[in-house]
Design a protein around this motif. Sequence first.
Motif, mmCIF file in Angstrom:
data_model
loop_
_atom_site.group_PDB
_atom_site.id
_atom_site.type_symbol
_atom_site.label_atom_id
_atom_site.label_comp_id
_atom_site.label_asym_id
_atom_site.label_seq_id
_atom_site.Cartn_x
_atom_site.Cartn_y
_atom_site.Cartn_z
ATOM 1 N N ARG A 109 0.820 -1.221 0.000
ATOM 2 C CA ARG A 109 0.000 0.000 0.000
ATOM 3 C C ARG A 109 0.853 1.270 0.000
ATOM 4 N NH1 ARG A 109 -2.505 -2.256 4.676
ATOM 5 N NH2 ARG A 109 -1.986 -0.352 5.818
ATOM 6 N N LEU A 110 2.152 1.125 -0.088
ATOM 7 C CA LEU A 110 3.047 2.261 0.145
ATOM 8 C C LEU A 110 2.775 3.439 -0.782
ATOM 9 C CD1 LEU A 110 5.435 3.650 1.473
ATOM 10 C CD2 LEU A 110 6.963 2.368 -0.055
ATOM 11 N N LEU A 111 2.787 3.228 -2.103
ATOM 12 C CA LEU A 111 2.613 4.347 -3.037
ATOM 13 C C LEU A 111 1.254 5.010 -2.869
ATOM 14 C CD1 LEU A 111 4.293 3.005 -6.301
ATOM 15 C CD2 LEU A 111 5.161 4.720 -4.713
ATOM 16 N N GLU A 112 0.225 4.196 -2.695
ATOM 17 C CA GLU A 112 -1.124 4.741 -2.488
ATOM 18 C C GLU A 112 -1.181 5.587 -1.215
ATOM 19 O OE1 GLU A 112 -5.514 3.048 -1.191
ATOM 20 O OE2 GLU A 112 -4.108 1.686 -2.183
ATOM 21 N N ASP A 113 -0.575 5.085 -0.129
ATOM 22 C CA ASP A 113 -0.626 5.807 1.140
ATOM 23 C C ASP A 113 0.274 7.046 1.141
ATOM 24 O OD1 ASP A 113 -2.475 4.083 2.088
ATOM 25 O OD2 ASP A 113 -1.223 3.129 3.600
ATOM 26 N N LEU A 114 1.383 7.002 0.417
ATOM 27 C CA LEU A 114 2.217 8.200 0.294
ATOM 28 C C LEU A 114 1.400 9.355 -0.285
ATOM 29 C CD1 LEU A 114 5.667 6.933 -1.062
ATOM 30 C CD2 LEU A 114 5.272 8.086 1.115
ATOM 31 N N ARG A 115 0.653 9.050 -1.335
ATOM 32 C CA ARG A 115 -0.133 10.096 -1.999
ATOM 33 C C ARG A 115 -1.307 10.556 -1.134
ATOM 34 N NH1 ARG A 115 0.696 6.382 -6.699
ATOM 35 N NH2 ARG A 115 2.353 7.299 -7.966
ATOM 36 N N ALA A 116 -1.891 9.643 -0.381
ATOM 37 C CA ALA A 116 -3.059 9.992 0.435
ATOM 38 C C ALA A 116 -2.672 10.747 1.706
ATOM 39 C CB ALA A 116 -3.823 8.715 0.804
ATOM 40 N N ILE A 117 -1.544 10.372 2.311
ATOM 41 C CA ILE A 117 -1.159 10.923 3.615
ATOM 42 C C ILE A 117 -0.215 12.110 3.482
ATOM 43 C CG2 ILE A 117 0.078 10.364 5.767
ATOM 44 C CD1 ILE A 117 -1.019 7.400 5.196
ATOM 45 N N ARG A 118 0.628 12.094 2.466
ATOM 46 C CA ARG A 118 1.646 13.142 2.254
ATOM 47 C C ARG A 118 2.431 13.369 3.549
ATOM 48 N NH1 ARG A 118 -1.579 17.906 1.057
ATOM 49 N NH2 ARG A 118 0.362 18.956 0.511
ATOM 50 N N PRO A 119 3.184 12.358 3.977
ATOM 51 C CA PRO A 119 3.838 12.393 5.287
ATOM 52 C C PRO A 119 4.974 13.408 5.375
ATOM 53 C CG PRO A 119 4.626 10.520 4.035
ATOM 54 C CD PRO A 119 3.506 11.121 3.239
ATOM 55 N N SER A 120 5.286 13.791 6.605
ATOM 56 C CA SER A 120 6.421 14.682 6.869
ATOM 57 C C SER A 120 7.702 13.888 7.056
ATOM 58 C CB SER A 120 6.159 15.513 8.130
ATOM 59 O OG SER A 120 4.911 16.144 8.078
ATOM 60 N N HIS A 121 7.560 12.621 7.523
ATOM 61 C CA HIS A 121 8.734 11.805 7.829
ATOM 62 C C HIS A 121 8.498 10.354 7.414
ATOM 63 C CE1 HIS A 121 10.648 15.019 10.141
ATOM 64 N NE2 HIS A 121 9.425 15.306 10.536
ATOM 65 N N VAL A 122 9.535 9.768 6.824
ATOM 66 C CA VAL A 122 9.509 8.363 6.407
ATOM 67 C C VAL A 122 10.907 7.791 6.571
ATOM 68 C CG1 VAL A 122 9.014 6.722 4.554
ATOM 69 C CG2 VAL A 122 7.745 8.862 4.655
ATOM 70 N N ALA A 123 10.994 6.557 7.034
ATOM 71 C CA ALA A 123 12.275 5.841 7.090
ATOM 72 C C ALA A 123 12.194 4.646 6.147
ATOM 73 C CB ALA A 123 12.567 5.383 8.515
ATOM 74 N N PHE A 124 13.189 4.521 5.285
ATOM 75 C CA PHE A 124 13.246 3.423 4.329
ATOM 76 C C PHE A 124 14.578 2.692 4.475
ATOM 77 C CE2 PHE A 124 10.428 5.551 0.827
ATOM 78 C CZ PHE A 124 9.294 5.153 1.501
ATOM 79 N N VAL A 125 14.630 1.500 3.897
ATOM 80 C CA VAL A 125 15.909 0.821 3.671
ATOM 81 C C VAL A 125 16.332 1.141 2.243
ATOM 82 C CG1 VAL A 125 15.498 -1.023 5.327
ATOM 83 C CG2 VAL A 125 14.701 -1.306 2.981
ATOM 84 N N PRO A 126 17.632 1.053 1.909
ATOM 85 C CA PRO A 126 18.108 1.454 0.574
ATOM 86 C C PRO A 126 17.367 0.805 -0.584
ATOM 87 C CG PRO A 126 19.967 1.225 2.032
ATOM 88 C CD PRO A 126 18.768 0.748 2.806
#
Length: 598
Positions: free
Chosen positions: A250-267
Amino acid sequence: MTRPDPLPTLPAFIAERLSVPRAIALAERHGGTTRALSSGDVHRRASAIACALRARGIERGDRVAILSENCVDWLVADFGILYAGAVVVPMFATSAQDQIAYIFANSETKFAFVENAGAAAHVREAVPAPPPLVSFAGDTELGIEALVAEGEALLDADPSQLATFTAQTALDDLAVLIYTSGTTGTPKGVMLSHRNLSSNVHDAFDPDLSDLKEGESALSVLPFAHIFEHTDALGYLYNLATIYVTTPERLLEDLRAIRPSHVAFVPRIFERLIAGIVGNARVQGGVKAKLVPWAIEAGVAYERALRDGFVNPVLRVQNALAQALVLKRIKPALGLDRLGYFVSGSAPLHRDTALALAALGLPVCEGYGLTETSPVVTVNRPSNVKLGTVGTPIRNVEVKIAHDGEILVKGPNVMLGYYQLPPAEQPFTADGFFQTGDIGRFDGEHLVITDRKKELFKSSGGKWISPSRIETAIKRSIYVGQVMAFGDDKPHPAVLVAPNWDLIRKELELGAMTTAAMATDDRVRTLVIREVETHTADLAAFEQVRRVALLPRDLTIEDDELSPTLKVKRRVVERRYAALIEQAYTEDLHQRNALLHV
């Protein structure tokens, strides 16, 4: 915000942060609808779980496992276990049955939360006499809502009992027993105390240093079973940020819906993000197919020159054009227009990947840590980023380099030790420093990681080679999905590659060809060899890859080839693909398995 003295235990810390009224503390989206819990809701549910666990015989120090994909109730259950004075045993939803059996037995788990009936059945197959199981989905004998209702009735009858549980917990009590992913052998139980985790949250997530602000939104996608995201969640709570829980699907869908201020990812997520942008443009064809890759290349060249101290006028013009035509549009299209910066950890991030993100207006703060250090040891702060490094040590943590290059760490974040391992086998020096097993050096005040001590291999020419340097370089290619370098006692390193099958299938118009057939197709092999050659051209001569072997399929967690955090289990892969590895070195240099220029 100053560090409290003394530090609070985790239940005291969590309860205090949840006492600050907030309409949304935790949330998740499903099918376009959002389930949101206020800070009061979270505290009430966690308190109820604590009371229900105690009523069911769970005592201070007892182990309670959580085996599930990320969801809001994962964190609620985690908080409830800690409120009860019990020990959280986080487990990946993808854990194999032998791992489940081992961890349940080794930790002496007495209660467990699982995702659904399917996960419960998986546990029962692995553990002949399992402890009581509670389903987050509510589709088993005991569901999370029934457990919460049971606890709420107990809490209403005696509101003081929660304070009693909390008061019994000490800073040096075991809080989390988390098992390493086991890329090289049997998982080890890492014992993290309340002091370990509480200190790491306060020292790594201080808002004056982290730039996190109350009321901002954080998107949580990495598994809570991984200490990286487990501590991130506590850090977000510390700064009173709203935590939106998502999954990779759900990541791409939720990125667009939530527009977060902070995210942590692995490379790997960053690499896939960039590969997806370029790959989609090429699939669309036309002007976009050439314009988007050019724009990213122009942006990377500009960002590299900027950091090297000189940008010529041509680069400035090219970058301005790239920004106007392409780059400035990507950030809002992905839902990242409110993002302050990305955090990257768990594996090395290639400098070019960081430069590509910078070109998109998405700065990355890379950090370093281990499960054994709760996890944060060093991090690049937004105001002091040096690409190619993992930042500076967080406060109260001491880092030094041993004579053989190994990174040593001492501080309140360092684990109590490995569970049930004798003192002689614990990884500590005589003066109390934790031996990380990582090799590194300091570039000024910033730490640089060069490799894992146990993963280095020596060529027949006597050169020590870092497989991660080779792998990280190759993974910049949008056509490469997975890669593993090898070559101990060989004249040159070689790699196993699982290509980005979908992109190559579209680009070469291969239709419904299977991955196994694609792996032997000369067109695919030529393309992958070209990409390996291109992306390793800047490595030292002794690191140059001379052989490429294509895997017939992706490596998977289910086949025990990847850890739950997507790290390659080298021993498993080397054993399983021994014939392919041997073939890479025995074929004539001019055969198709060799690099084109050899």
